[in-house]
Design an enzyme around this catalytic site. Structure first.
Site, PDB file in Angstrom:
ATOM      1  N   ASP A 232       0.858  -1.188   0.000  1.00  0.00           N
ATOM      2  CA  ASP A 232       0.000   0.000   0.000  1.00  0.00           C
ATOM      3  C   ASP A 232       0.890   1.232   0.000  1.00  0.00           C
ATOM      4  O   ASP A 232       1.440   1.607   1.033  1.00  0.00           O
ATOM      5  CB  ASP A 232      -0.906  -0.027   1.233  1.00  0.00           C
ATOM      6  N   HIS A 233       1.044   1.838  -1.177  1.00  0.00           N
ATOM      7  CA  HIS A 233       1.923   2.999  -1.334  1.00  0.00           C
ATOM      8  C   HIS A 233       1.192   4.122  -2.051  1.00  0.00           C
ATOM      9  O   HIS A 233       0.284   3.882  -2.844  1.00  0.00           O
ATOM     10  CB  HIS A 233       3.158   2.625  -2.173  1.00  0.00           C
TER      11      HIS A 233
ATOM     12  N   GLY B 239       4.383   3.293   8.923  1.00  0.00           N
ATOM     13  CA  GLY B 239       4.506   4.027   7.681  1.00  0.00           C
ATOM     14  C   GLY B 239       5.864   4.624   7.389  1.00  0.00           C
ATOM     15  O   GLY B 239       6.804   4.531   8.182  1.00  0.00           O
ATOM     16  N   GLU B 240       5.955   5.240   6.206  1.00  0.00           N
ATOM     17  CA  GLU B 240       7.158   5.928   5.759  1.00  0.00           C
ATOM     18  C   GLU B 240       6.785   7.332   5.299  1.00  0.00           C
ATOM     19  O   GLU B 240       5.707   7.548   4.719  1.00  0.00           O
ATOM     20  CB  GLU B 240       7.820   5.202   4.578  1.00  0.00           C
TER      21      GLU B 240
ATOM     22  N   ASN C 298       5.338   8.059   1.690  1.00  0.00           N
ATOM     23  CA  ASN C 298       3.916   8.007   1.350  1.00  0.00           C
ATOM     24  C   ASN C 298       3.051   8.939   2.183  1.00  0.00           C
ATOM     25  O   ASN C 298       2.002   9.386   1.726  1.00  0.00           O
ATOM     26  CB  ASN C 298       3.402   6.572   1.539  1.00  0.00           C
TER      27      ASN C 298
ATOM     28  N   ALA D  84       8.336  -1.845  18.167  1.00  0.00           N
ATOM     29  CA  ALA D  84       7.221  -2.151  17.270  1.00  0.00           C
ATOM     30  C   ALA D  84       6.778  -3.601  17.425  1.00  0.00           C
ATOM     31  O   ALA D  84       5.582  -3.908  17.343  1.00  0.00           O
ATOM     32  CB  ALA D  84       7.618  -1.859  15.828  1.00  0.00           C
TER      33      ALA D  84
ATOM     34  N   THR E  70       9.817  -8.544   7.542  1.00  0.00           N
ATOM     35  CA  THR E  70      10.446  -8.870   6.268  1.00  0.00           C
ATOM     36  C   THR E  70      11.833  -9.486   6.432  1.00  0.00           C
ATOM     37  O   THR E  70      12.487  -9.762   5.430  1.00  0.00           O
ATOM     38  CB  THR E  70      10.580  -7.613   5.376  1.00  0.00           C
TER      39      THR E  70
END
Length: 317
Positions: free
Chosen positions: A36-37, A104-105, A108, A175, A189
């Site tokens: 989702d980006h 998030g980042e 985005n 996190a 990941t």
């Protein structure tokens, strides 16, 4: 360990993603992840369709379970909107949907001009957002004035029979502990058994799922070149991927990543043992599921390769 296919919205347009979902099911993959980006990581990747539209299309051609990996429900999209989008997706997928969320980042989330909070504040916002989403899924009108989010008489009318699970991503201890406390599962990941073990102990055995990439090609060198051209950003260290604000900045930073660094970190080419080794590494780390994305244009060949060579051998031990 189950093996799914990872739909990369940064690299493929909607029609290709829907095709990949259909082919993945035919090939025998167990599940789908979808990123989702708003932006891709760099211009070479070149795509970024709206994930909720793609999920709707996927639901019409494929019966595999789908997980967002991951949605940020805190800045670019208010958690009320994410609650509605996820409920609709779960309804269209007949309950085969998991809302994967993370902090998030900036890439985005900065696009509306909001300040990019510190990591601790982002986790605080994520915890409040998840609680609000669950409250909205509980039925009835919700009015709430929180620390980060206000809601005024909001109700989600289109709901599946059972609200979808919420899995929380974690790339460090804080996190991961949050994921164990508020999540129905864990997303990561890296094949890091210590992180998985930390989550399992704190969550009392909730599921842990992961994503990884390969660069399928006729030769290892061709795969490395594809991966380095499209995904050199994956080699950036530390918190850079969370704080750089645009694809241009990622392109600049990625010049520090050499082709040899990409070679050492990516499964490239079509050597069956190399692909199996990556699957086993994640299984040994303790994950319940691994979803594999293909970097580059050879996704049809990669899916067929996994169907005929990789998945049968992995599943047969």
């Amino acid at each position: 360990m189950k093996v799914g296919y990872f739909l990369s919205c940064e690299e493929f347009g909607p029609a290709e993603l829907v095709e990949q979902a259909r082919l993945a099911e035919q090939a025998g993959f167990d599940s789908l992840w979808i990123s989702d980006h708003f932006h891709p990581w760099n211009d070479a990747q070149g795509e970024s369709p709206f994930v909720w539209s793609v999920i709707g299309a996927v639901s019409q051609v494929c019966s595999l379970p789908v997980t967002t990996a991951v949605t940020c429900p805190t800045v670019r999209l208010h958690p009320v909107i994410v609650a509605q989008a996820a409920a609709t997706s779960a309804t269209m997928l007949d309950g085969r949907f998991v809302l994967g969320v993370g902090s998030g980042e900036a890439l985005n989330e900065h696009i509306l001009g909001d300040p990019w909070p510190s990591a601790d504040v982002r986790l605080e916002m994520l915890e409040e957002a998840v609680a609000l989403i669950r409250k909205l899924w509980g039925g009835g009108f919700v009015t709430e004035y929180g620390h980060h989010y206000d809601v005024d008489h909001a109700r989600i009318y289109t709901m599946p029979a059972t609200p979808p699970p919420i899995y929380v991503s974690g790339f460090g201890p804080k996190a991961t502990d949050l994921a164990a406390r508020i999540g129905d599962g864990f997303i990561a990941t890296m094949p890091d058994p210590e992180l998985v073990g930390r989550f399992r102990e704190a969550s009392k055995g909730k599921p842990a799922v992961a994503g990884a990439k390969v660069a399928y090609a006729d030769t290892e060198q061709q795969g490395v070149e594809i991966a380095h051209h499209l995904w050199a950003n994956a080699g950036l260290p530390g918190e850079l991927s969370q704080v750089l604000p645009s694809p241009v900045h990622f392109e600049q930073a990625s010049t520090l990543v050499t082709e040899e660094m990409t070679r050492e970190s990516v499964v490239a080419g079509r050597d069956v043992e190399a692909h199996l080794s990556q699957l086993r590494e994640y299984a040994d780390a303790g994950y319940d599921e691994l979803n594999i994305a293909n970097m580059g244009p050879h996704y049809r060949e990669m899916i067929a390769f996994y169907a005929s060579e990789v998945l049968p051998r992995f599943r047969n031990g």
